[in-house]
Design a protein around this motif. Sequence first.
Motif, PDB file in Angstrom:
ATOM      1  N   ASN A 147      -8.279 -61.510  65.868  1.00 48.10           N
ATOM      2  CA  ASN A 147      -8.838 -62.470  66.825  1.00 48.10           C
ATOM      3  C   ASN A 147     -10.173 -61.974  67.385  1.00 48.10           C
ATOM      4  OD1 ASN A 147      -6.674 -64.227  66.564  1.00 48.10           O
ATOM      5  ND2 ASN A 147      -5.548 -63.341  68.284  1.00 48.10           N
ATOM      6  N   TYR A 320      -4.228 -60.252  71.533  1.00 46.25           N
ATOM      7  CA  TYR A 320      -3.645 -61.355  72.311  1.00 46.25           C
ATOM      8  C   TYR A 320      -4.674 -61.952  73.265  1.00 46.25           C
ATOM      9  CZ  TYR A 320      -0.860 -63.265  76.243  1.00 46.25           C
ATOM     10  OH  TYR A 320      -0.342 -64.038  77.256  1.00 46.25           O
ATOM     11  N   GLU A 323      -7.060 -64.623  71.986  1.00 43.76           N
ATOM     12  CA  GLU A 323      -6.643 -65.989  71.719  1.00 43.76           C
ATOM     13  C   GLU A 323      -7.361 -66.888  72.730  1.00 43.76           C
ATOM     14  OE1 GLU A 323      -2.419 -66.396  71.869  1.00 43.76           O
ATOM     15  OE2 GLU A 323      -2.054 -64.738  70.462  1.00 43.76           O
TER      16      GLU A 323
END
Length: 394
Positions: A147, A320, A323
């Motif tokens: 990501n 995370y 995102e």
Amino acid sequence: MRIPPKPLSRRGLFTGTLSSAALLAAGGVLAGCGTRAATQTEEGCTSEDRSATEKKLAFANWPQYMDVEESDPSKRPTLDAFVARTGIQVTYTEDINDNNEFFGKVQNQLASCQSIDRDIIVLSDWMSARMIRLGWIQKLDPAKVPNVTANLLPSLLNRSFDPENRIAVPWQAGLAGLAYNGTVTREIRTVDELLTRPDLKGRVTALSEMRDTIGLLLQSNGHDPANFTTAQFDDALAKLKRAVDSGQIRRFTGNDYAPELARGDIAACVAWSGDVIQLSGEDEKIRFVSPESGVLLYSDNMMVPNKATHRGNAEALINYYYEPAVAARLAAYVNYICPVKGAQAEMEKIDPALAANPLIFPGEDLLRRATVFMALDEKQEREYESRFQQVIGA
């Protein structure tokens, strides 16, 4: 729901309270020990990753730099959701209050290739550069943070202290530019106006953070803060000294300029975007200005220190927070520049006004004029800071 603005500037906490003596002492610690002895290498200081068997993570951050529930500050929605999704238990501490203070707290262990009992630390770009230079930070595995690879803003890629984008991942970012109070003065557009306009004499402040104040002056002289010479630094410093000697600049500040600007005690200043977001929420006549010559882009970076034993868990958390939906929820609370592409569209679902705020989601034109200050070596850091402090009278 719109979260009330925080009372402290992240950038102000970074550098505004550090005296000249404290700064030189911090540099002297390395010099006294001998940089060579303090420096580590990837081969000489290896770290074991126990993430496969230990589902835990120690995360050290700054105060008020994580989203919390307004009704229950012990709840951190995005972080709690990460724990629920992954099963990785996060020990979250707000034990970073000043870059140099934290450096002093951990330097002996890191210089000796010992654990500091933290898996992620968040430090500003210039301190990140110092720790990377000393070899105290582990490289990340790009395959574990896809990501970041996909969503990191282009303006924060390939920085001089992390050209491969494998060591320091921006948590949040901000801009250094100009600000003015439209109640007590007319619009200001350039750095030269700030430093010379007669109606502003004695009603101006600049920042005690050398990189931001000198960076803006370098840009105003047509030079690049990401790649400048000592002669160009001298030109910028001389320009600043003229403004000090003439009485144009009242004083140099950390983020304590904010209440003075709000009251109109000062008319204009060198300012941080995070502060101005907060002030303009109360008074729309307080404006942040991005000079055509450019603005300084700074960031606070997630890094995994040497001997941290949960790098894989840290990479999972870093991935995370890249995102877009997660990044938007965090940005809705902290109100700094979100470093994640795609988060602006997600912010539309949370707060359209924040999604439209160029100080949280800058447009391409502004980002093209935003520069990250050049990484300094140890000698440059001591020399430039010392000379700057002499001019500002710290």
